[in-house]
Design an enzyme around this catalytic site. Structure first.
Site, PDB file in Angstrom:
ATOM      1  N   TYR A 194      -3.283   4.722 -10.766  1.00 46.40           N
ATOM      2  CA  TYR A 194      -4.396   4.043 -10.091  1.00 46.40           C
ATOM      3  C   TYR A 194      -4.557   2.656 -10.694  1.00 46.40           C
ATOM      4  O   TYR A 194      -4.776   2.507 -11.893  1.00 46.40           O
ATOM      5  CB  TYR A 194      -5.660   4.882 -10.269  1.00 46.40           C
ATOM      6  CG  TYR A 194      -6.915   4.331  -9.619  1.00 46.40           C
ATOM      7  CD1 TYR A 194      -6.872   3.390  -8.586  1.00 46.40           C
ATOM      8  CD2 TYR A 194      -8.160   4.791 -10.027  1.00 46.40           C
ATOM      9  CE1 TYR A 194      -8.024   2.918  -7.997  1.00 46.40           C
ATOM     10  CE2 TYR A 194      -9.331   4.322  -9.433  1.00 46.40           C
ATOM     11  CZ  TYR A 194      -9.252   3.386  -8.429  1.00 46.40           C
ATOM     12  OH  TYR A 194     -10.401   2.914  -7.843  1.00 46.40           O
TER      13      TYR A 194
ATOM     14  N   LYS B 248      -2.133   4.413  -6.161  1.00 40.79           N
ATOM     15  CA  LYS B 248      -3.296   3.990  -5.377  1.00 40.79           C
ATOM     16  C   LYS B 248      -3.689   2.600  -5.860  1.00 40.79           C
ATOM     17  O   LYS B 248      -4.038   2.413  -7.022  1.00 40.79           O
ATOM     18  CB  LYS B 248      -4.474   4.943  -5.532  1.00 40.79           C
ATOM     19  CG  LYS B 248      -5.618   4.544  -4.575  1.00 40.79           C
ATOM     20  CD  LYS B 248      -6.937   4.429  -5.290  1.00 40.79           C
ATOM     21  CE  LYS B 248      -7.960   3.751  -4.374  1.00 40.79           C
ATOM     22  NZ  LYS B 248      -9.297   4.307  -4.474  1.00 40.79           N
TER      23      LYS B 248
END
Length: 293
Positions: free
Chosen positions: A135, A163
């Protein structure tokens, strides 16, 4: 359960006045989200206030979500720490508890150089047999993932997803180019999900999907079907909810919206402030306009 795609809501963490996780509330939310058609559940993401929970609370949140999911959808639990030892311990614990993947976040008080960033995520991946989602969020992280680091991490077999919450489509294209298919890209919930899908993304992981799961699924399905003009029309409608979250505290907005929908998730954890009365009314209006209230 290891092929991640579609809409993964970042779940809130409902905590009562005694610091206990409201298991019944969280279970009901998970069940309703699955009934709406979400493709996975992500406890301890940004919306889950992971930075404000103690270790026991984090473990309990994960335990409740795994039990609620019942292997019907994958559970990808957030791991966040300032040290490798702590991060590895969390990841191993969540694997033992039955999670299907790890969302890896790097917390930092002092800046961490590129080699340190690489070693942090590599250690998490090496510690588990699960797929790992790394992330990156330049808006909040003190030490972000640069493209050369992302390229190196993409060669680790179980780091299969990223992400990116930068909202920068040029950066997303650069990431896709350097990983050459070794990692798939999840978007944030902003103005870019349909764009990311058009570029070849896997879906999006986002807090607002807790409030508008059916609308989020509809957008994903339109993208998968290649019905781009309809997808963009729906995304323009959904943009209003993201404007609210850009104005107010994210967790406060999501929790206030869920309370309006009948989930007693409470307020964000102190010292964060609850959403103001004006903010609550703004969230109420947007949810009504989107047919989510």
């Amino acid at each position: 359960m290891t092929d991640f795609h579609g809409v993964f809501p970042y779940l809130v963490s409902p905590i009562d006045a005694d610091g206990e996780v409201k298991a019944d509330v969280l279970t009901r939310l998970c069940q309703d989200l699955m009934a709406a058609g979400v493709h996975g559940l992500t406890p301890l993401g940004s919306t889950g206030e992971f930075a404000y929970l103690n270790p026991a609370q984090r473990r309990r949140v994960v335990e409740v979500v795994v039990q609620a999911a019942g292997r019907r959808v994958p559970v990808v639990a957030g791991v966040a720490a300032t040290t490798i030892v702590d991060a590895v311990g969390q990841a191993r614990a969540y694997e033992r508890m039955g999670c299907d993947g790890i969302l890896a976040v790097l917390e930092a008080y002092f800046p961490v150089d590129d080699e340190g960033v690489y070693q942090y995520f590599k250690a998490i991946a090496d510690a588990v047999s699960l797929p790992v989602v790394i992330y990156t969020n330049p808006n909040f992280q003190r030490s972000d993932l640069k493209l050369p680091v992302i390229e190196r991490l993409s060669h680790i077999p179980n780091i299969r997803y990223i992400k990116d919450a930068s909202f920068n489509t040029g950066r997303l294209l650069s990431i896709m180019n350097v990983v050459e298919g070794r990692m798939e890209v999840f978007a944030a919930s902003s103005h870019v999900p349909a764009t990311v899908m058009l570029m070849g993304g896997a879906g999006w992981m986002a807090g607002p999907a807790c409030l508008v799961p059916r609308q989020s699924i509809a957008l994903y399905d339109l993208c998968r079907a290649g019905r781009w003009s309809e997808a963009m029309a729906l995304q323009r409608r959904l943009w209003s909810i993201n404007q609210v979250f850009a104005t107010f505290n994210l967790a406060a907005c999501i929790k206030a919206g869920l309370v309006l929908q009948g989930y007693e998730v409470g307020h964000p954890l102190a010292p964060q402030a609850p959403l103001s009365p004006e903010g609550v009314e703004t969230v109420r209006r947007v949810l009504r306009e989107l047919g989510a209230l």
